[in-house]
Motif scaffolding. Structure first.
Motif, PDB file in Angstrom:
ATOM      1  N   CYS A 155     -70.907 -14.699  27.765  1.00  0.00           N
ATOM      2  CA  CYS A 155     -71.590 -14.435  26.487  1.00  0.00           C
ATOM      3  C   CYS A 155     -71.770 -12.935  26.300  1.00  0.00           C
ATOM      4  O   CYS A 155     -72.244 -12.236  27.198  1.00  0.00           O
ATOM      5  CB  CYS A 155     -72.940 -15.149  26.439  1.00  0.00           C
ATOM      6  N   ARG A 201     -81.841 -18.777  27.209  1.00  0.00           N
ATOM      7  CA  ARG A 201     -81.958 -19.333  28.554  1.00  0.00           C
ATOM      8  C   ARG A 201     -80.989 -18.566  29.449  1.00  0.00           C
ATOM      9  O   ARG A 201     -79.900 -19.054  29.771  1.00  0.00           O
ATOM     10  CB  ARG A 201     -81.616 -20.817  28.504  1.00  0.00           C
ATOM     11  N   TYR A 202     -81.361 -17.343  29.760  1.00  0.00           N
ATOM     12  CA  TYR A 202     -80.449 -16.490  30.525  1.00  0.00           C
ATOM     13  C   TYR A 202     -80.203 -17.028  31.934  1.00  0.00           C
ATOM     14  O   TYR A 202     -81.123 -17.518  32.604  1.00  0.00           O
ATOM     15  CB  TYR A 202     -80.997 -15.051  30.629  1.00  0.00           C
ATOM     16  N   CYS A 233     -74.090 -16.150  32.369  1.00  0.00           N
ATOM     17  CA  CYS A 233     -73.939 -15.561  31.028  1.00  0.00           C
ATOM     18  C   CYS A 233     -73.089 -14.288  31.086  1.00  0.00           C
ATOM     19  O   CYS A 233     -72.412 -13.940  30.123  1.00  0.00           O
ATOM     20  CB  CYS A 233     -75.297 -15.205  30.440  1.00  0.00           C
ATOM     21  N   CYS A 276     -79.859 -10.056  27.133  1.00  0.00           N
ATOM     22  CA  CYS A 276     -80.740 -11.144  27.602  1.00  0.00           C
ATOM     23  C   CYS A 276     -81.188 -10.894  29.047  1.00  0.00           C
ATOM     24  O   CYS A 276     -82.302 -11.253  29.418  1.00  0.00           O
ATOM     25  CB  CYS A 276     -80.022 -12.490  27.491  1.00  0.00           C
ATOM     26  N   ALA A 286     -75.064 -10.960  27.120  1.00  0.00           N
ATOM     27  CA  ALA A 286     -75.616 -11.138  28.469  1.00  0.00           C
ATOM     28  C   ALA A 286     -76.494  -9.969  28.925  1.00  0.00           C
ATOM     29  O   ALA A 286     -77.575 -10.178  29.485  1.00  0.00           O
ATOM     30  CB  ALA A 286     -74.484 -11.345  29.465  1.00  0.00           C
ATOM     31  N   CYS A 320     -78.883 -23.011  25.479  1.00  0.00           N
ATOM     32  CA  CYS A 320     -79.412 -21.776  24.902  1.00  0.00           C
ATOM     33  C   CYS A 320     -79.408 -21.841  23.366  1.00  0.00           C
ATOM     34  O   CYS A 320     -78.346 -21.838  22.742  1.00  0.00           O
ATOM     35  CB  CYS A 320     -78.580 -20.581  25.378  1.00  0.00           C
ATOM     36  N   ASN A 341     -73.436 -22.198  28.440  1.00  0.00           N
ATOM     37  CA  ASN A 341     -74.891 -22.302  28.528  1.00  0.00           C
ATOM     38  C   ASN A 341     -75.365 -23.177  27.372  1.00  0.00           C
ATOM     39  O   ASN A 341     -75.964 -22.688  26.414  1.00  0.00           O
ATOM     40  CB  ASN A 341     -75.500 -20.884  28.455  1.00  0.00           C
TER      41      ASN A 341
HETATM   42  S1  SF4 Z   1     -76.421 -14.267  27.200  1.00  0.00           S
HETATM   43 FE1  SF4 Z   1     -78.306 -14.767  26.120  1.00  0.00          FE
HETATM   44  S2  SF4 Z   1     -77.633 -15.673  24.182  1.00  0.00           S
HETATM   45 FE2  SF4 Z   1     -75.891 -15.685  25.540  1.00  0.00          FE
HETATM   46  S3  SF4 Z   1     -75.949 -17.721  26.487  1.00  0.00           S
HETATM   47 FE3  SF4 Z   1     -77.007 -16.306  27.884  1.00  0.00          FE
HETATM   48  S4  SF4 Z   1     -79.135 -16.443  27.312  1.00  0.00           S
HETATM   49 FE4  SF4 Z   1     -77.986 -17.338  25.638  1.00  0.00          FE
END
Ligand code: SF4
Length: 363
Positions: free
Chosen positions: A294, A285-286, A290, A300, A297, A33, A30
């Protein structure tokens, strides 16, 4: 306060978490983000942070998958890599050498010492040219991520096959009828691109042509439902660009930090409510992707509850670019659009709702 000091404050004074090829590959998941770029750039322990704010990450390889992967890799590399040499040479379309020099660069000793030894042996192999093929097991490479040197360990590097270096990755996910799981294949391609970049950096640092390292990576996986290995070529040129772009972005952290509030903290020891409030101050930027890449996730995702963007960009666009789920549902239920710019989307949503109702009634 300089960038380094600011990042240390964001981490809560603890040492930065080190990246590896998997986490560097995940950085590309992503790239737009800011929240992620700042947290990863600072080396924040994101799994601990996610747990602290009440949304623990739920991904990662199971112990079973790790064990299976290790067993398959050991099997493929048995006998000094004889079978691996055949697989790689055949896949590259070059004659299978009678033998290859096998160098084990793995071990538990100091990563910096291993990196120096790997650099010496990998560049030594460039001359003379009439030496046999060489296979380097677990060389230690490096890349700079957000100003920190990160050690990286590909499964294998093959040299002198087709005149170039090739990164070889051994993965335990199966290739069934010539097809692998697209998500796993995509992840393997990005991770392999990280190794290609690191190897190219090593070549360039030694004054050699970085393009001696091929953009074609050899991926070795179990075939069908057996343990028999099969090799595939992955062209990672696109992934190389994506990873390089993201690493360049991480190098410009000071620019990103300029938009982050002064008191921002991601110290996992801080009060959970304060942490959640702090995270909310940095734009994210979910997207549904994600969830696989991430650790934040679930945090977000709850933050974007009720927004069409949480369903992914294609869904948001299919819903006429309307941001709120409640507004989409209101239009579908027949509420008129007061904003003329939304009149077309409202009409389409009404029609879609009517067609769905008709289809359900017929069924
Ligand atoms: S989970 Fe949240 S912090 Fe991680 S990439 Fe997605 S939007 Fe960004």
């Amino acid at each position: 306060m300089d960038t380094e000091q600011r990042l240390a404050v964001i981490r809560g004074g603890v040492p930065p978490k080190r990246h590896n090829a998997r986490t560097i590959a995940a950085l590309t998941g992503n790239p737009g983000c800011t929240r992620r770029a700042v947290l990863d750039g600072a080396g924040v322990d994101k799994p601990a942070l996610a747990e602290r704010v009440g949304f623990p990450a739920r991904f990662g390889q199971s112990r079973f998958a790790i064990t299976r992967g290790n067993v398959f890799e050991a099997q493929v590399k048995a006998d000094g890599g004889a079978e691996l040499l055949r697989l790689v040479a055949e896949r590259l379309g070059v004659p299978v050498p009678a033998a290859a020099r096998w160098t084990n660069l793995g071990g538990d000793d100091d990563p910096a010492a291993r990196a120096r030894r790997s650099a010496t042996l990998l560049t030594e192999v460039l001359s003379p040219a009439d030496e046999p093929a060489a296979l380097f097991d677990h060389p230690m490479l490096g890349l700079v991520v957000a100003g920190q040197r990160v050690h990286l360990e590909p499964d294998l590097v093959a040299a002198r096959l087709g005149g170039r270096f090739h990164v070889v990755e051994v993965k335990s996910f199966p290739v069934i009828d010539g097809q692998a799981d697209p998500a796993k294949l995509a992840a393997a391609a990005v991770q392999s691109a990280v190794y290609v970049l690191a190897l190219r950096d090593l070549m360039a640092a030694g004054g050699h042509d970085p393009h001696l390292v091929s953009h074609e990576v050899v991926l070795v996986c179990p075939r069908d439902f057996s343990n028999a290995p099969v090799a595939h070529l992955l062209d990672v040129r696109r992934q190389l660009l994506v990873v390089r772009r993201q690493l360049d972005r991480m190098d410009r952290l000071d620019t990103l930090l300029a938009g982050v509030p002064d008191g921002f903290t991601a110290d996992p020891a801080a009060d959970p409510a304060a942490l959640a409030g702090s995270l909310a101050q940095v734009p994210a930027r979910y997207a549904p992707d994600c969830l696989a890449s991430c650790e934040l996730a679930y945090f977000c995702r709850q933050e974007t509850r009720g927004q069409t963007g949480a369903l992914g960009r294609p869904v948001r666009e299919a819903l006429g670019g309307i941001a709120e789920v409640a507004e989409v549902l209101a239009f579908a239920a027949g509420e008129p659009a007061t904003d003329p710019d939304r009149a077309e989307a409202a009409a389409l949503l009404r029609t879609a709702a009517r067609l769905r109702a008709d289809a359900l009634a017929t069924a």
